[in-house]
Scaffold this active site. Structure first.
Site, PDB file in Angstrom:
ATOM      1  CG  HIS A  96      -1.964   1.039   1.201  1.00 25.97           C
ATOM      2  ND1 HIS A  96      -1.703   2.350   1.486  1.00 25.97           N
ATOM      3  CD2 HIS A  96      -3.282   0.973   0.876  1.00 25.97           C
ATOM      4  CE1 HIS A  96      -2.824   3.057   1.348  1.00 25.97           C
ATOM      5  NE2 HIS A  96      -3.793   2.243   0.983  1.00 25.97           N
ATOM      6  CD  GLU A 145      -5.427   1.807  -2.980  1.00 28.85           C
ATOM      7  OE1 GLU A 145      -6.601   1.711  -2.617  1.00 28.85           O
ATOM      8  OE2 GLU A 145      -4.486   1.924  -2.170  1.00 28.85           O
TER       9      GLU A 145
HETATM   10  P1  PGA Z   1      -9.626   5.935   0.680  1.00 24.82           P
HETATM   11  O1  PGA Z   1      -8.406   4.914   0.842  1.00 24.82           O
HETATM   12  O2  PGA Z   1     -10.797   5.137   0.156  1.00 24.82           O
HETATM   13  O3  PGA Z   1      -9.865   6.482   2.054  1.00 24.82           O
HETATM   14  O4  PGA Z   1      -9.200   6.980  -0.296  1.00 24.82           O
HETATM   15  C1  PGA Z   1      -8.190   3.875  -0.071  1.00 24.82           C
HETATM   16  C2  PGA Z   1      -6.952   3.110   0.304  1.00 24.82           C
HETATM   17  O5  PGA Z   1      -6.028   3.710   0.856  1.00 24.82           O
HETATM   18  O6  PGA Z   1      -6.871   1.892   0.075  1.00 24.82           O
END
Ligand code: PGA
Length: 227
Positions: A96, A145
């Site tokens: 992540h 992401e």
């Molecule tokens: P968020 O986070 O939905 O709060 O933007 C997503 C993530 O970090 O996986």
């Protein structure tokens, strides 16, 4: 019908009582559908109790961890070994961007974590920032992401997320390797449908909006009705 993953990443939120309350509120209201995998990723200390509650209630939820150690068992103080999670979680979120940025996690470390996950029958879900972040061999589930979208209320466009998902597939798919690509970053019940409707997107990784049981249930119901 395309398989859809909806993954709740609670990050360092919720104590045990709050975690169990969420599972009971969400679990009992979830529709069972063969093409939907719903995964909840609590903090390590809550995984066992959450998994127990899901098993006892026969709830249509899977459990994931938010990380695991790149090392096997041994003298690694503070690390959570994959073997200690084996049988408790079905999936692990790896690499992540918060781990990469705040904890200095490198692509090499992520590749080691993928290996540990595969050795212990845990599905590795690797987070990438774009199509240039490496996806280690053996990992077939990826979350795109973009950093600007995480926790900001400013998601990428569904069209661009679809484009990146397609680029990732072109880069890594072979006749024997298929990639499922999720999108994550400021997903909520208002915007989720537009993302899961995209051809190359197989679901969502949800942070902030997954914490509230009602909002999470709305996200799931939007995904059930996307066709
Ligand atoms: P968020 O986070 O939905 O709060 O933007 C997503 C993530 O970090 O996986």
């Amino acid at each position: 019908m395309k398989k859809i993953w909806i993954i709740a990443n609670w990050k360092s939120n919720k104590n045990l009582a709050e975690a169990l309350d969420w599972v009971s509120q969400v679990g009992e209201k979830l529709e069972r559908k063969d093409n939907i995998n719903i995964v909840v990723c609590p903090q390590f200390s809550e995984i066992e109790e959450v998994a127990k509650q899901i098993k006892v209630g026969k709830l249509p939820l899977m459990v994931g961890s938010q990380d695991l150690s790149p090392f096997t068992e041994g003298p690694y103080t503070g690390e959570e070994s994959a073997s200690s999670l084996q049988g408790l979680v079905q999936l692990a979120i790896l690499g992540h961007s918060e781990r990469r940025k705040t904890f200095g996690e490198t692509d090499d470390t992520v590749a080691k974590k993928v290996k540990r996950a595969l050795e212990t029958d845990i599905i590795p879900l690797v987070c990438v920032q774009n199509e240039t972040t490496p996806v280690p061999t053996g990992c077939n589930l990826v979350a795109y992401e973009p950093i600007f979208a995480i926790g900001t209320g400013n998601p990428d466009t569904p069209e661009n997320a679809n484009k990146i998902a397609n680029l990732l597939k072109q880069k890594y798919e072979t006749p024997t390797r298929k990639l499922e690509v999720l999108y994550g970053g400021s997903i909520n019940s208002e915007n989720v449908k537009k993302f899961v409707e995209q051809e190359h997107i197989s679901g969502v990784l949800v942070g902030g909006a997954s914490l509230n049981p009602n909002e999470f249930l709305k996200i799931v119901s939007e995904c059930l009705n996307y066709e």
